[in-house]
Write a protein that holds these residues in place. Structure first.
Motif, short mmCIF file in Angstrom:
data_model
loop_
_atom_site.label_atom_id
_atom_site.label_comp_id
_atom_site.label_asym_id
_atom_site.label_seq_id
_atom_site.Cartn_x
_atom_site.Cartn_y
_atom_site.Cartn_z
N SER A 1 0.83 -1.20 0.00
CA SER A 1 0.00 0.00 0.00
C SER A 1 0.87 1.26 0.00
O SER A 1 2.09 1.18 0.13
CB SER A 1 -0.93 0.01 1.21
N HIS A 2 0.23 2.41 -0.11
CA HIS A 2 0.99 3.66 -0.09
C HIS A 2 1.53 3.97 1.32
O HIS A 2 2.40 4.82 1.47
CB HIS A 2 0.15 4.82 -0.63
N LYS A 3 1.02 3.25 2.31
CA LYS A 3 1.54 3.37 3.68
C LYS A 3 1.75 1.95 4.23
O LYS A 3 0.93 1.45 5.00
CB LYS A 3 0.56 4.14 4.57
N PRO A 4 2.86 1.28 3.81
CA PRO A 4 3.09 -0.08 4.30
C PRO A 4 3.22 -0.12 5.82
O PRO A 4 3.68 0.85 6.43
CB PRO A 4 4.41 -0.49 3.63
N LEU B 1 0.59 -7.70 6.21
CA LEU B 1 1.02 -6.71 5.24
C LEU B 1 -0.20 -5.95 4.73
O LEU B 1 -1.26 -6.54 4.53
CB LEU B 1 1.71 -7.38 4.05
N ALA B 2 -0.06 -4.65 4.51
CA ALA B 2 -1.12 -3.82 3.92
C ALA B 2 -0.82 -3.72 2.42
O ALA B 2 0.21 -3.17 2.03
CB ALA B 2 -1.13 -2.44 4.56
N VAL B 3 -1.72 -4.28 1.60
CA VAL B 3 -1.45 -4.39 0.16
C VAL B 3 -2.66 -3.98 -0.67
O VAL B 3 -3.78 -3.88 -0.17
CB VAL B 3 -1.03 -5.83 -0.21
N TYR B 4 -2.39 -3.80 -1.97
CA TYR B 4 -3.44 -3.71 -2.99
C TYR B 4 -3.27 -4.96 -3.83
O TYR B 4 -2.17 -5.28 -4.29
CB TYR B 4 -3.26 -2.47 -3.86
N GLU B 5 -4.36 -5.69 -4.01
CA GLU B 5 -4.29 -6.95 -4.74
C GLU B 5 -4.46 -6.73 -6.23
O GLU B 5 -4.44 -5.61 -6.71
CB GLU B 5 -5.26 -7.95 -4.15
#
Length: 129
Positions: A47-50, A90-94
Motif C-alpha cells: 500500500s501507499h503506507k506499508p 502486510l497492507a497491500v493492494y491486490e
C-alpha cells in the motif's frame, strides 16, 4: 484522452489505464483522473503506507505542467494479508485496484491539449516473496 500502458519488470506484468471524469476541463476548474491497475494473477503491491517501513510503498507521482496543479491524490483502502515469509500482516493492494488524482487548472491557462506526466512506483510480490 485516455492513456494505457503495459510494463513488465522482473517477469511481472502490470497493465494500466487512465480514465478522465470528462473529455475536457476549462480554465479555473478541476478534473478527477483515475489510474486503473491490473497486476498479474496472484500478485499484490504494498500500500501507499506499508505497515513495515522497510517495504517500498506504492506511490503515484504526478508532475503537471505550469498552470496545472495536483490538488490531491487518492489511494484505495489496503487489504491486510498474511504472507508465507512474514510473521506480521502486510497492507497491500491486490490484483486490481485504482488510484486517483485531482488536477486543478489555473484560470489563466490557454486552451489546448496538455500532457501531464505521471509515474507509478511499486513493489510487486506474490506469496513466495
Amino acid at each position: 484522452s485516455v492513456a494505457t500502458a503495459q510494463a513488465q519488470r522482473g517477469g511481472i506484468q502490470v497493465d494500466t489505464v487512465w480514465t478522465l471524469e470528462a473529455d475536457a476541463v476549462h480554465p479555473g476548474e478541476s478534473i478527477k483522473v483515475a489510474l486503473e491497475v491490473k497486476l498479474q494473477e496472484k500478485f499484490h503491491v504494498h500500500s501507499h503506507k506499508p505497515l513495515d517501513p522497510l517495504l517500498i510503498p506504492t506511490v503515484l507521482s504526478v508532475e503537471p505542467p505550469a498552470g496545472i496543479t495536483l490538488a490531491g491524490t487518492a489511494y484505495p483502502e489496503p487489504i491486510l494479508i498474511q504472507n508465507n515469509f512474514s510473521t506480521e500482516k502486510l497492507a497491500v493492494y491486490e490484483e486490481q485496484f485504482a488510484l486517483g488524482a485531482l488536477l486543478s487548472v489555473a484560470p489563466d491557462v490557454a486552451p489546448g491539449a496538455y500532457t501531464v506526466p505521471a509515474r507509478l512506483n511499486y513493489q510487486a510480490c506474490d506469496d513466495s516473496n
